[in-house]
Enzyme design. Structure first.
Site, PDB file in Angstrom:
ATOM      1  N   GLU A   1      37.015  30.360  31.788  1.00  0.00           N
ATOM      2  CA  GLU A   1      37.362  30.600  33.193  1.00  0.00           C
ATOM      3  C   GLU A   1      36.137  31.016  34.006  1.00  0.00           C
ATOM      4  O   GLU A   1      36.042  30.704  35.197  1.00  0.00           O
ATOM      5  CB  GLU A   1      38.462  31.664  33.296  1.00  0.00           C
ATOM      6  CG  GLU A   1      39.757  31.291  32.592  1.00  0.00           C
ATOM      7  CD  GLU A   1      40.332  29.967  33.069  1.00  0.00           C
ATOM      8  OE1 GLU A   1      40.111  29.601  34.244  1.00  0.00           O
ATOM      9  OE2 GLU A   1      41.009  29.292  32.265  1.00  0.00           O
TER      10      GLU A   1
ATOM     11  N   HIS B   1      34.499  27.974  35.411  1.00  0.00           N
ATOM     12  CA  HIS B   1      35.140  27.538  36.656  1.00  0.00           C
ATOM     13  C   HIS B   1      34.714  28.446  37.819  1.00  0.00           C
ATOM     14  O   HIS B   1      34.381  27.976  38.912  1.00  0.00           O
ATOM     15  CB  HIS B   1      36.665  27.608  36.525  1.00  0.00           C
ATOM     16  CG  HIS B   1      37.245  26.608  35.575  1.00  0.00           C
ATOM     17  ND1 HIS B   1      36.945  25.271  35.607  1.00  0.00           N
ATOM     18  CD2 HIS B   1      38.159  26.763  34.570  1.00  0.00           C
ATOM     19  CE1 HIS B   1      37.629  24.644  34.671  1.00  0.00           C
ATOM     20  NE2 HIS B   1      38.367  25.527  34.020  1.00  0.00           N
TER      21      HIS B   1
END
Length: 377
Positions: A26, A29
């Site tokens: 994550e 991202h």
């Protein structure tokens, strides 16, 4: 005699494997989104109801949620944690619209989405490169050091000193190449090419099958050719060579993953071999009980699998978003919102069905179905 590492070790091992990998995925991202000026509403470890968290000065909510089986980054312009585009983003003022993920050019969106899986591969490369530097790599040539009587190798005339050059057309250079190809193909018909006293020989045969049980009671079926290596040839890896070796090792593991999945889809391997979070937790505990080096190497393998799975072109996964972006780049306009909505619903249904199946398999791996059968019997 098999033994279990225990519930506490299993939970700790699972947390040590999944926690960092989800966070780093994550974070890939997140950092890519930040690089392109996208506003980020939330960064969550886990799904569902928030347990605790905080909001930073940029307005991003950092939180831990009740179901610790993944995580997500929610960008401005996302309808939900799966980054389904929110039609309402078009109604935002121009300045706010430009800071949504949907407001960025398609190539930037693609980089933001791909950054998660790419981070997983980078993590694996770093770990495997470090292992190569610490322990070296095996460069033992594919020369036969011994042949087991009655084995597949003996049946096709392989002898000590012969060099295996190819299997099913794949070039073989090291003994590890032979092992990696054979181990995934128990009972498979193969074509072996080898050099014998200066002559190139080509033989069709069927690999043998062996069933092994580890110290935890897990059974594995693997293919056997029935040869032993020559004297091992260790190769020390320096700092500058390590990244190259790490990439090569990552590629080999990824290739084995793809081949294994292909065998399951083609029916050559049982779907019982598909596992989910419960099995990952079980194996994480087992690897953790064997020591930190074993666990860290296992983390590299899981990271590769996590990156690969997320790149599959299934709506809700990163690969599904990339698939839509590819269509948008070709058509020069986004896929219709209603088409995306139905695709995401279909992707959700497929993922839920897969989760039910792998959970059923996982419970079998824990011995639940055998225990229930014993009770009923």
């Amino acid at each position: 005699m098999s033994h279990s590492p225990g519930l506490l070790v299993t939970l700790i091992g699972f947390a040590l494997v999944i926690g960092p990998l989800v966070f780093l995925h994550e974070m890939g991202h997140y950092l890519a989104g930040r690089m392109f000026g996208v506003k980020i509403d939330a960064f969550s470890i886990g799904f569902g109801r928030e347990l605790f968290g905080w909001t930073d000065r940029r307005g991003t909510r950092w939180k831990f949620s009740v179901l610790p089986l993944g995580g997500y980054v929610k960008f401005a312009g996302d309808l939900n944690a799966a980054s389904t585009p929110d039609p309402a983003w078009l109604e935002l003022p121009a300045e706010e619209r430009a800071r949504t993920l949907q407001g960025r050019p398609v190539w930037q969106r693609a980089i933001v989405v791909a950054a998660g899986p790419i981070t997983n591969f980078v993590v694996a490369v770093v770990i495997l490169a470090a292992f190569a530097m610490a322990y070296g790599v095996d460069r033992t040539p594919s020369i036969v050091g011994g042949v087991s009587p009655g084995s597949t190798a003996a049946a096709i005339g392989l002898q000590t000193g012969d060099r295996i050059t190819a299997i099913d057309g794949r070039t073989i250079n090291t003994f590890e190449d032979v092992y990696e190809y054979a181990v995934l193909r128990p009972g498979y018909p193969v074509v072996i090419e080898y050099d014998h006293a200066g002559s190139r020989i080509r033989r069709a045969t069927v690999l043998g099958t062996a069933v092994q049980t580890d110290s935890f009671g897990n059974t594995f079926k693997k293919g056997l050719l029935g040869i032993a290596p020559t004297t091992p040839v260790p190769h020390r890896v320096g700092l500058f060579e390590a990244p190259v070796v790490g990439i090569e090792m990552t590629g080999r593991i990824l290739r084995s993953t793809v081949e294994g999945l292909g065998q399951i889809l083609s029916g050559r391997r049982s779907t019982d071999e598909l596992g989910g979070p419960l099995r990952i937790a079980k194996v994480s505990g087992e690897q953790f009980s064997l020591g930190w080096p074993v666990l860290i190497y296992f983390i590299a393998g899981v990271s590769i699998n996590l990156g690969f799975i997320n790149l599959l072109p299934v709506p809700l996964l990163d690969g599904g978003h990339l698939f839509f972006y590819a269509i948008e780049a070709i058509r020069r306009r986004p896929v219709a919102p209603n088409v995306q909505e139905w695709a995401f619903r279909g992707g959700l249904a497929a993922i839920l069905a897969l989760m039910v199946m792998v959970t059923f398999n996982d419970l079998g791996a824990f011995g639940l179905w055998k225990a229930l059968t014993g009770l009923i019997g």
